[in-house]
Design a protein around this motif. Structure first.
Motif, PDB file in Angstrom:
ATOM      1  N   LYS A  91       0.562  18.658  20.012  1.00  0.00           N
ATOM      2  CA  LYS A  91       1.371  18.877  21.210  1.00  0.00           C
ATOM      3  C   LYS A  91       1.245  17.755  22.239  1.00  0.00           C
ATOM      4  N   GLN A  92       0.071  17.144  22.330  1.00  0.00           N
ATOM      5  CA  GLN A  92      -0.195  16.255  23.452  1.00  0.00           C
ATOM      6  C   GLN A  92      -0.245  14.766  23.118  1.00  0.00           C
ATOM      7  N   LEU A  93      -0.240  14.409  21.827  1.00  0.00           N
ATOM      8  CA  LEU A  93      -0.330  12.992  21.483  1.00  0.00           C
ATOM      9  C   LEU A  93       0.863  12.206  22.003  1.00  0.00           C
ATOM     10  N   LEU A  94       2.072  12.699  21.756  1.00  0.00           N
ATOM     11  CA  LEU A  94       3.268  11.977  22.194  1.00  0.00           C
ATOM     12  C   LEU A  94       3.325  11.829  23.714  1.00  0.00           C
ATOM     13  N   PRO A  95       3.071  12.907  24.503  1.00  0.00           N
ATOM     14  CA  PRO A  95       3.056  12.725  25.963  1.00  0.00           C
ATOM     15  C   PRO A  95       2.025  11.705  26.435  1.00  0.00           C
ATOM     16  N   ILE A  96       0.845  11.708  25.808  1.00  0.00           N
ATOM     17  CA  ILE A  96      -0.187  10.749  26.210  1.00  0.00           C
ATOM     18  C   ILE A  96       0.244   9.328  25.853  1.00  0.00           C
ATOM     19  N   VAL A  97       0.802   9.138  24.658  1.00  0.00           N
ATOM     20  CA  VAL A  97       1.258   7.812  24.240  1.00  0.00           C
ATOM     21  C   VAL A  97       2.343   7.296  25.185  1.00  0.00           C
ATOM     22  N   ILE A  98       3.264   8.165  25.562  1.00  0.00           N
ATOM     23  CA  ILE A  98       4.307   7.757  26.509  1.00  0.00           C
ATOM     24  C   ILE A  98       3.685   7.448  27.872  1.00  0.00           C
ATOM     25  N   GLY A  99       2.731   8.289  28.291  1.00  0.00           N
ATOM     26  CA  GLY A  99       2.055   8.064  29.556  1.00  0.00           C
ATOM     27  C   GLY A  99       1.324   6.731  29.593  1.00  0.00           C
ATOM     28  N   PHE A 100       0.729   6.345  28.445  1.00  0.00           N
ATOM     29  CA  PHE A 100       0.105   5.023  28.330  1.00  0.00           C
ATOM     30  C   PHE A 100       1.162   3.923  28.283  1.00  0.00           C
ATOM     31  N   HIS A 238      -0.725   9.337  36.473  1.00  0.00           N
ATOM     32  CA  HIS A 238       0.349  10.229  36.919  1.00  0.00           C
ATOM     33  C   HIS A 238       1.235  10.634  35.749  1.00  0.00           C
ATOM     34  N   PHE A 239       1.704   9.649  34.985  1.00  0.00           N
ATOM     35  CA  PHE A 239       2.574   9.949  33.855  1.00  0.00           C
ATOM     36  C   PHE A 239       1.875  10.849  32.840  1.00  0.00           C
ATOM     37  N   SER A 240       0.613  10.560  32.549  1.00  0.00           N
ATOM     38  CA  SER A 240      -0.111  11.307  31.525  1.00  0.00           C
ATOM     39  C   SER A 240      -0.283  12.775  31.907  1.00  0.00           C
ATOM     40  N   ILE A 241      -0.659  13.035  33.153  1.00  0.00           N
ATOM     41  CA  ILE A 241      -0.838  14.427  33.573  1.00  0.00           C
ATOM     42  C   ILE A 241       0.509  15.139  33.645  1.00  0.00           C
ATOM     43  N   LEU A 242       1.511  14.476  34.220  1.00  0.00           N
ATOM     44  CA  LEU A 242       2.822  15.120  34.353  1.00  0.00           C
ATOM     45  C   LEU A 242       3.438  15.450  33.002  1.00  0.00           C
ATOM     46  N   LEU A 243       3.220  14.582  32.017  1.00  0.00           N
ATOM     47  CA  LEU A 243       3.802  14.818  30.694  1.00  0.00           C
ATOM     48  C   LEU A 243       2.992  15.831  29.887  1.00  0.00           C
ATOM     49  N   THR A 244       1.658  15.782  29.989  1.00  0.00           N
ATOM     50  CA  THR A 244       0.849  16.729  29.201  1.00  0.00           C
ATOM     51  C   THR A 244       0.904  18.140  29.766  1.00  0.00           C
ATOM     52  N   ARG A 245       1.109  18.275  31.056  1.00  0.00           N
ATOM     53  CA  ARG A 245       1.093  19.612  31.654  1.00  0.00           C
ATOM     54  C   ARG A 245       2.280  20.450  31.184  1.00  0.00           C
ATOM     55  N   LYS A 246       3.332  19.804  30.693  1.00  0.00           N
ATOM     56  CA  LYS A 246       4.477  20.553  30.173  1.00  0.00           C
ATOM     57  C   LYS A 246       4.085  21.396  28.971  1.00  0.00           C
ATOM     58  N   GLN A 247       3.091  20.904  28.207  1.00  0.00           N
ATOM     59  CA  GLN A 247       2.627  21.627  27.029  1.00  0.00           C
ATOM     60  C   GLN A 247       1.359  22.434  27.302  1.00  0.00           C
ATOM     61  N   ALA A 248       0.801  22.324  28.508  1.00  0.00           N
ATOM     62  CA  ALA A 248      -0.493  22.931  28.800  1.00  0.00           C
ATOM     63  C   ALA A 248      -0.390  24.323  29.410  1.00  0.00           C
ATOM     64  N   PHE A 249       0.816  24.715  29.816  1.00  0.00           N
ATOM     65  CA  PHE A 249       1.001  26.024  30.448  1.00  0.00           C
ATOM     66  C   PHE A 249       2.056  26.817  29.674  1.00  0.00           C
ATOM     67  N   ASP A 250       1.905  28.147  29.676  1.00  0.00           N
ATOM     68  CA  ASP A 250       2.908  28.981  29.017  1.00  0.00           C
ATOM     69  C   ASP A 250       4.039  29.282  29.998  1.00  0.00           C
ATOM     70  N   ASP A 251       4.953  30.165  29.575  1.00  0.00           N
ATOM     71  CA  ASP A 251       6.127  30.460  30.404  1.00  0.00           C
ATOM     72  C   ASP A 251       5.773  31.176  31.699  1.00  0.00           C
ATOM     73  N   TYR A 252       4.541  31.729  31.767  1.00  0.00           N
ATOM     74  CA  TYR A 252       4.107  32.443  32.965  1.00  0.00           C
ATOM     75  C   TYR A 252       3.129  31.602  33.798  1.00  0.00           C
ATOM     76  N   ASP A 253       3.129  30.274  33.544  1.00  0.00           N
ATOM     77  CA  ASP A 253       2.280  29.317  34.268  1.00  0.00           C
ATOM     78  C   ASP A 253       0.794  29.564  34.050  1.00  0.00           C
ATOM     79  N   ARG A 254       0.454  30.201  32.933  1.00  0.00           N
ATOM     80  CA  ARG A 254      -0.958  30.385  32.604  1.00  0.00           C
ATOM     81  C   ARG A 254      -1.423  29.205  31.755  1.00  0.00           C
TER      82      ARG A 254
END
Length: 257
Positions: A91-100, A238-254
């Motif tokens: 889930k998080q490799l692509l967001p991190i790679v883009i963030g880098f 900034h990019f790394s956190i903003l992109l990874t957080r999309k996959q880090a929370f469920d639909d209820y922000d948990r």
């Protein structure tokens, strides 16, 4: 005057000092011997292989080959970050790679075009070593920042949920830990930038001087690379956190474990 050649076997003289380190570790029960030996062995093999490989890349100096190698570097840095921070590779490799990739690629191309003024901004002699410096510093910064953000949220999950219960959205509820992450990421490079030249002579400047460059030429390059490292590291976290957080929370922000 060129740099003094070092015979291939002389770096192994440093192993003289590894033995007392190992003895001290055994006596004190510090479990670092296996990792230290493995790290030294792996570093040697990797650098030897990279050295041979780069010789051919520099000779060939092809845009697509150079760019493919840089993309490989970005991917390796991203994978290392994901594993070190305990994130999910799928889930998080692509967001991190883009963030880098985005801030560092943008910065290196800007430097080559407008600061150094190269005719070929993908010239391997500049493109690959400078990119390596930027990525290496972004890697350490991202690991610190991402760990600070997600560990802070895990340790203060009830406070995060309380902020959500007070009608804060996900961004507002996570903002304290987001700011902590950016500060934690940037503090080391800011401290290093503040004391450079007084406390340390950095690697790029030292390498250029050893290679025969005039000190002022080396200083100008060092100013450029330190400024670029600070800027790319800032936008990278900034990019790394903003992109990874999309996959880090469920639909209820948990926060997903």
């Amino acid at each position: 005057m060129g740099v003094q050649e070092i015979p291939f076997y002389t770096p192994f003289y440093l192993l003289i000092f590894v033995l007392p380190m190992a003895i001290i570790n055994v006596k004190l029960g510090i479990g670092l011997n296996k990792r230290t030996i493995y790290a030294l062995f792996r570093m040697t093999i990797q650098l030897v292989l990279v050295g041979f490989f780069l010789q051919y890349i520099f000779l060939f100096n092809n845009l697509w080959v150079n760019s493919a190698y840089v993309l490989f570097m970005i991917g390796a840095a991203g994978l290392s970050t994901v594993k070190t921070c305990g994130l999910t590779v799928k889930k998080q490799l692509l967001p991190i790679v883009i963030g880098f990739g985005l801030p560092n690629l943008g910065m290196i191309l800007f430097i080559n075009q407008f600061v150094i003024g190269l005719d070929n901004i993908f010239d391997a002699q500049y493109y690959i070593p400078l990119m390596g410096m930027l990525l290496g510093n972004s890697l350490s910064g991202n690991i610190i920042g991402i760990n600070t953000f997600y560990n802070g949220l895990r340790q203060n999950e009830r406070l995060y949920q309380y902020r959500l219960a007070l009608a804060a959205n996900q961004w507002e509820a996570t903002l304290p830990w987001y700011k902590e992450a950016v500060i934690a990421c940037m503090n080391p490079i800011i401290a290093s930038t503040e004391t450079i030249g007084l406390v340390s002579l950095p690697g790029m400047m030292t390498g250029q001087i050893l290679g025969g460059s005039m000190p002022m030429t080396a200083i100008v390059y060092q100013i450029v690379i330190m400024g670029a490292i600070l800027i790319s590291r800032y936008f990278g976290i900034h990019f790394s956190i903003l992109l990874t957080r999309k996959q880090a929370f469920d639909d209820y922000d948990r926060l997903i474990r």
